[in-house]
Design an enzyme around this catalytic site. Structure first.
Site, PDB file in Angstrom:
ATOM      1  N   SER B  77      39.736  -4.053  -9.693  1.00 58.00           N
ATOM      2  CA  SER B  77      38.716  -4.178 -10.727  1.00 58.00           C
ATOM      3  C   SER B  77      37.323  -3.873 -10.188  1.00 58.00           C
ATOM      4  O   SER B  77      36.483  -3.326 -10.905  1.00 58.00           O
ATOM      5  CB  SER B  77      38.753  -5.593 -11.313  1.00 58.00           C
ATOM      6  N   ASN B  78      37.075  -4.203  -8.912  1.00 56.38           N
ATOM      7  CA  ASN B  78      35.751  -3.947  -8.350  1.00 56.38           C
ATOM      8  C   ASN B  78      35.483  -2.477  -8.076  1.00 56.38           C
ATOM      9  O   ASN B  78      34.361  -2.106  -7.753  1.00 56.38           O
ATOM     10  CB  ASN B  78      35.579  -4.743  -7.055  1.00 56.38           C
ATOM     11  N   TYR B 168      49.686  -7.194 -10.198  1.00 60.17           N
ATOM     12  CA  TYR B 168      48.267  -7.562 -10.186  1.00 60.17           C
ATOM     13  C   TYR B 168      47.917  -8.238 -11.518  1.00 60.17           C
ATOM     14  O   TYR B 168      47.958  -7.613 -12.562  1.00 60.17           O
ATOM     15  CB  TYR B 168      47.424  -6.299  -9.954  1.00 60.17           C
ATOM     16  N   LYS B 196      49.119  -9.791  -6.394  1.00 61.75           N
ATOM     17  CA  LYS B 196      47.748 -10.266  -6.261  1.00 61.75           C
ATOM     18  C   LYS B 196      47.443 -11.084  -7.499  1.00 61.75           C
ATOM     19  O   LYS B 196      47.543 -10.584  -8.620  1.00 61.75           O
ATOM     20  CB  LYS B 196      46.772  -9.086  -6.172  1.00 61.75           C
ATOM     21  N   SER B 198      44.596 -13.182  -9.377  1.00 67.99           N
ATOM     22  CA  SER B 198      43.151 -13.454  -9.407  1.00 67.99           C
ATOM     23  C   SER B 198      42.769 -14.565 -10.363  1.00 67.99           C
ATOM     24  O   SER B 198      41.589 -14.785 -10.604  1.00 67.99           O
ATOM     25  CB  SER B 198      42.399 -12.170  -9.800  1.00 67.99           C
ATOM     26  N   GLY B 222      43.453 -13.549  -5.235  1.00 70.35           N
ATOM     27  CA  GLY B 222      42.613 -12.470  -5.738  1.00 70.35           C
ATOM     28  C   GLY B 222      41.131 -12.717  -5.576  1.00 70.35           C
ATOM     29  O   GLY B 222      40.335 -11.940  -6.078  1.00 70.35           O
ATOM     30  N   VAL B 239      42.733 -10.564  -1.519  1.00 70.24           N
ATOM     31  CA  VAL B 239      41.920  -9.400  -1.845  1.00 70.24           C
ATOM     32  C   VAL B 239      40.618  -9.965  -2.384  1.00 70.24           C
ATOM     33  O   VAL B 239      40.597 -10.548  -3.473  1.00 70.24           O
ATOM     34  CB  VAL B 239      42.603  -8.511  -2.896  1.00 70.24           C
TER      35      VAL B 239
END
Lengths: 327, 327, 327, 327
Positions: B77-78, B168, B196, B198, B222, B239
């Site tokens: 997402s980043n 994810y 992952k 988050s 995450g 992450v």
């Protein structure tokens, strides 16, 4: 039921009296398009191997074209636009333009996540025949989609679009409501002509109509479930998934509202709430497409990851139509 | 601080004892990749005119490469992946592959809304050098993203991917949690190696680790805010957006957790919570990029509609770092 | 397993080193109570005709008293306090005081919606033997429960309470999180000694511990599902519904955390997540009481409108215990 | 403006044609009360020392009694009922009964968390003069408030109540919507006459009216913001906080809706949306009471923990009235 032509003049006389023509603001004449009326958000037919079936798309349009719709929305949420490539998105708009009656409006969903991509898609859709662009709020970074960010986004798109822009807020999909203050600011842009609001909060719709009353700005209800209430509050039409299967009935509800026959409108509206919920919130596009198969249109499969209805879901879907007398 | 090489052997000795090598399952040897460790989700640098700045990307990677990361996540997402074209997405992966040290893992975010597009993107990313694909849940039609639909989606992707797949789940962006029962089912797929998560619910992370304990399945936190708690519950790494600016510190937190120095870990974790919130939930990518500028990396602008921080936001961002002793 | 006495000294040596005694701040000596440890939130037994069954209450306490709990919480959410009259609330506290071992703490839930009623209930509970008052956030007007309002509320209660006050945030019931900034301000009040946080966000718990590190302020996890993670982040104990049925195991988890046996702690924590969810979020107090019946305590019926479990629910509840080896 | 008497006959002629009289079902005659019309939910005045100010209560009632309301709701959410003792709750009802005109309805909020307490409060309220009981959903254990539990609760209350029961769903306070299927089941109970729905989802209101069309069951909108839309969908009135300050205007909106003057209704409705939001969602009871002070009623302070408005909030509140021409 009235035919499209008669219908059009009724609508002109009854809607908010705006004398907009179907031409872009960028033409230099400063005339806006009047978007009042009912639109089915057209689904995208797929073959068994998940290719876009343009032939079926055209067949559906031919059938839908016999109803007194104001026009067609292509690539709203029901068009599975997030599953289409850019070239498919444009080809679908182009085919619909050719298949639909000439005197109707084509609103094309051109929203992308980035401002730049949205501008490019909007320009391209204008080139292949869209009359106006319906632009969904970007949403992946919803935590940063402040009023300021959304105002910036839509202003940029509207500045550069050769066709009028319609704002599109659909929180069930985006997790984001376009804030009322942002709508108010954007309503003053000369190339933003209105908004489709699918959130279902008619108090909000009323407030938007009220706050934008001094602008040429029109509000469309985003679903048939709150269409009558939206008319009561000052909306001028609706983009209704249900119009893909009960198009005549949705148009009749429009007529009853515009001619002030509120009692009959209420009765009809009541019978549409459950079928509408079934083809939207409850069973989604798979439900809508299944119902299209029942009503003589081509529904067919969705692209994955959308799944077919289970037999139990299909049964419940059918019940929502039969219990209200539509099947 | 330990250098990358020493670090790697510490990690091998301490993580869950999985002897996975960095190679795809599809190679026919049935060996999986061990994803344990810390990854910065790399940002995508843009020029003032919003072009991808590949030079700055490489510079950032060279600096990040000196830290004992297990690898790099590209287009999480980043990475502003929803703002990139398909070719930009691939080019970014390719450039990172070349710029990063050889002995690290490259996890590439290949998720798209449709299953078919995700498969194609995953295959392409493998071709340009990704070691594993990190696949975000499709989300626009979240109302229909049942466990069954998500299992179908990920199974298809994993079946056809030449590289291992990492699930994810990032509800802040998608409005959707990948359900635990779906994770359990998917953990049995030979080409799905981990997840992952988050969401920040470590009870859920613990449950996932517990339910998948008989599979070769690894969980990554995450975000750095709950990294220590995730290690406590059985996660094997993280992450962490914060690792783009406080990479050494996040790796130190990893080491403290892996070597059982829980008191020191707690103190360090405490000081990372506010900075982490600042570059994620509170100020998003604009906050992260601004902080990168402060810490000697290239942050630069985001693509629109993401906006720069206001001066007041920038001040608050700085305070979250200074009050914890990082600036 | 250690007996209560030995246990107590282990706890004293291992917890945050606070030398609080069990006496009220209002005694004038300025000494606070140390609330570190595990507490079952005691259920309120009812007869078949929905009268409070004080005899069964005492029997349960006698059994629970053999376990190394730090004390007992009476009229937390699991005590069905919203269903009790004021006099029942006080009588329950009084009976528990008499039935429980002398060397344990009695935390009594004294929260009401109005500040005035909360003050009165707190004073009365002190009079019938509570060591500290656990005060839930008022919530009916949650839209107006700003930090300022909550700070005002708790300050007033703490000012007037003869016994120390423990803040209590339980968003699943109240729809309201006590904001971190309010907790920080309130932690400086001499008669507020800590907080029970049932929200499950351990990042938040870590932040609260971090921000209040200079105050005598202790945090208790509000559920066994995130107990280990809470210890890792600096919490000093837990109020755990599950301790009503797996009390020895929850205390063992405490011991493993306090003595740094994180690997064993993790294994035990994993096996408690599903049973814990079953007796809290999933099946509520009816699930907890049904499980108490299985484990040799008196569970019995709830007051209406809480309903008995259906046979299918009961089966699922049992599975959550059997699949983890507890039945 | 019409006087109360004339108004009453207009209303009888125009509402759904139900010939209900104002008497309890338990009288043995099987006649129900017709609840159609507008009700202000009366606030509870307090002195500076937070005692109930019965004198001010009576003064307010005398003023409100000159308006053509159908009746008064006592101890809805705006009555601060969670802050009152049981005896205060009854005394308030008793005083209102005496102070209000004889020919109006008194709906008394009798909801408590437990079924038993609700039954007792309902019976007591009937004894002190309530015409009907408005029973809010219990909510503290909302996770277990299934349709079955709520049906059980309301059925018990209605069975034992000497006066008709009105269901009351107010999700902003309770975090809970009374499910449509539960409403449908409950609408068949001979002593349940209707529902107040404050959720603002008029599609839901339309569906409830539609599904209960064969029962003697009436729906009241719970707020003035969606009053017109609710009439359009088949509601028969409203319980409107705003009617405490703009009572004549809310009654005029009723009249315009009942007489089919939809255009004028729309204009009036538009101007009421912002003031209504200001005294409900935005500034709560403190906002409503402040506004009452402006409009010649006694507002006064709220009980703690509700706080006074800040000067900035008061300014914003005033703006919501001035910008719409009401101050």
């Amino acid at each position: 039921m009235l035919g499209p032509q008669v219908w059009s003049s009724v609508r002109q006389g009854l809607s908010r009296g705006l004398s907009r023509n179907v031409r872009g603001w960028a033409s230099g004449e400063g005339k806006k398009v009047d978007i009042a009326g009912i639109y089915p958000p057209v689904t995208t037919p797929f073959t068994a191997t998940a290719e876009v079936d343009y032939g079926k798309l055209e067949e559906n349009l031919h059938k839908l074209g016999t109803l007194p719709f104001r026009g067609f929305v292509v690539q709203g949420s029901n068009g599975e636009f997030p599953f289409l490539t850019s070239s498919e998105r444009l080809e679908v708009v182009s085919r619909v333009r050719q298949a639909m009656p000439k005197n109707r409006l084509l609103l094309a969903g051109s929203g992308c996540e980035s401002t730049q991509a949205t501008v490019e898609m909007t320009v391209s859709m204008a080139q292949v025949g869209a009359d106006a662009a319906m632009v969904v709020t970007p949403c992946y970074y919803r935590g940063r989609m402040s009023s300021a960010a959304l105002i910036h986004h839509y202003t940029k798109v509207a500045d550069l679009s050769p066709i009028p822009v319609v704002l599109y807020s659909v929180p069930a999909n985006t997790g984001l409501d376009l804030p009322v203050d942002a709508v108010f600011t954007l309503s003053q842009h000369p190339n933003i002509v209105g908004m489709k609001d699918s959130g279902g909060d008619v108090t909000r719709i009323g407030l938007i109509v009220h706050k934008t009353r001094k602008q040429d700005f029109q509000v469309l209800a985003g679903s048939a479930g709150f269409l009558m209430a939206s008319y009561a509050l000052g909306a001028v039409g609706g983009v209704c998934a249900l119009a893909n299967v009960l198009g005549a009935q949705v148009c009749q509800l429009e007529r009853l509202c515009l001619t002030g026959q509120w009692e009959d409108a209420q009765k009809l509206q009541h019978r549409l709430i459950e079928p509408n919920a079934a083809v939207t919130r409850r069973f989604g596009i798979p439900g809508l497409k299944k119902t299209m198969d029942w009503f003589g249109y081509y529904g067919g499969p969705c692209r994955a990851p959308l799944q077919e209805l289970s037999p139990a879901e299909e049964e419940a879907l059918r019940m929502d139509f039969t219990s209200n007398g539509w099947l």
